[in-house]
Each structure stands twice: as C-alpha cells, then as structure tokens.
Design a protein around this motif. Structure first.
Motif, PDB file in Angstrom:
ATOM      1  N   CYS A 213      58.768  10.589  24.610  1.00 47.51           N
ATOM      2  CA  CYS A 213      59.063   9.656  24.593  1.00 47.51           C
ATOM      3  C   CYS A 213      59.597   8.927  25.902  1.00 47.51           C
ATOM      4  CB  CYS A 213      60.344   9.052  23.456  1.00 47.51           C
ATOM      5  SG  CYS A 213      60.829   7.492  23.541  1.00 47.51           S
TER       6      CYS A 213
ATOM      7  N   ARG B 239      61.703   6.869  26.573  1.00 42.68           N
ATOM      8  CA  ARG B 239      63.327   6.528  26.771  1.00 42.68           C
ATOM      9  C   ARG B 239      64.305   7.863  26.655  1.00 42.68           C
ATOM     10  NH1 ARG B 239      66.504   2.577  22.374  1.00 42.68           N
ATOM     11  NH2 ARG B 239      68.194   1.998  23.809  1.00 42.68           N
ATOM     12  N   CYS B 240      64.110   8.612  25.739  1.00 43.67           N
ATOM     13  CA  CYS B 240      65.041   9.718  25.519  1.00 43.67           C
ATOM     14  C   CYS B 240      64.249  11.040  25.434  1.00 43.67           C
ATOM     15  CB  CYS B 240      66.014   9.690  24.465  1.00 43.67           C
ATOM     16  SG  CYS B 240      66.605   7.964  24.094  1.00 43.67           S
TER      17      CYS B 240
ATOM     18  N   CYS C 282      59.207   5.494  17.417  1.00 48.86           N
ATOM     19  CA  CYS C 282      59.668   6.662  17.950  1.00 48.86           C
ATOM     20  C   CYS C 282      60.738   7.102  16.723  1.00 48.86           C
ATOM     21  CB  CYS C 282      60.433   6.454  19.415  1.00 48.86           C
ATOM     22  SG  CYS C 282      61.051   7.998  19.893  1.00 48.86           S
TER      23      CYS C 282
ATOM     24  N   CYS D  83      65.250   6.874  18.611  1.00 49.23           N
ATOM     25  CA  CYS D  83      66.109   5.395  18.827  1.00 49.23           C
ATOM     26  C   CYS D  83      64.980   4.420  18.496  1.00 49.23           C
ATOM     27  CB  CYS D  83      66.877   5.391  19.995  1.00 49.23           C
ATOM     28  SG  CYS D  83      66.563   6.572  21.120  1.00 49.23           S
TER      29      CYS D  83
END
Ligand code: FES
Length: 108
Positions: free
Chosen positions: A45, A47-48, A64, A67
C-alpha cells in the motif's frame, strides 16, 4: 531487453473475490481474480505499506486492510487521490498457470 512472462501461481490458487500474495523476481505482487480475469499489482500500500493481497475486493475495487484506502486493481489508481497509482503488471493464464510480464535481463 524484452518482455517475458514468468509463472507466479496456478489459477486455482487465486480464489474469486480474494487476493493472493506472490513474488515476481523477489518483488511482492498481489493477484486478484475478478470474474475469472487475473489482475496483478504491487502488494504494498502506498499509504502505510500494508499487504494489499489481504484487502477486501468488490469488483475491481480493493479496500486496503489497514486504513482503508481504495484501489482499482485494474489500473492501480487510488480513489480520491488524483495522480497516485501503484504499479500493475500484465497477466495471462496458460494451461492454468498464471504468468506475469517482466523485462528480460540484457544478454551477457
Ligand atoms: S496501509 Fe493501506 S491505507 Fe494505510
């Protein structure tokens, strides 16, 4: 250099509506079976860093597992974040083997 297809899984390992984590030459890739069509994209991912293979799939929309960002598994685009997409890979199925496109190494 040219494009070659590398076997990464068997089709029966990729259940409809779910993701499967594989490796393509040491790179983590998530496979998804959408109505019998295999889609492949980065398994990280943006994002994180969670593994996207364990996300929730509805059609080509993947949520995902961490989050909740949403990805289109066909394009790698992130919903609601214009211009952000992760890598996708061309996939094909031959004799129940799932193959992904990669670049062949240059000749020695
Ligand atoms: S790890 Fe994917 S949205 Fe946070």
């Amino acid at each position: 250099m040219g494009t070659v297809f590398v076997k990464v899984a068997r089709l029966d390992q990729i259940l409809p509506g779910r993701g499967t984590a594989v490796q393509l030459e040491g790179h983590p890739v998530a496979l998804f079976n959408v109505d019998g069509h295999v889609h492949a994209m980065d398994d990280t991912c943006a994002r994180c860093g969670a593994s996207l293979a364990s996300g929730t799939l509805a059609g080509t929309d993947l949520r995902c597992p961490e989050c909740g960002w949403h990805y289109d598994v066909d394009t790698g685009c992130v919903a609601g974040v214009p211009g952000l997409r992760i890598d996708t890979f061309a996939a094909s199925v031959e004799d129940s083997d799932v193959l992904l496109a990669t670049e062949s190494p240059p000749p020695p």
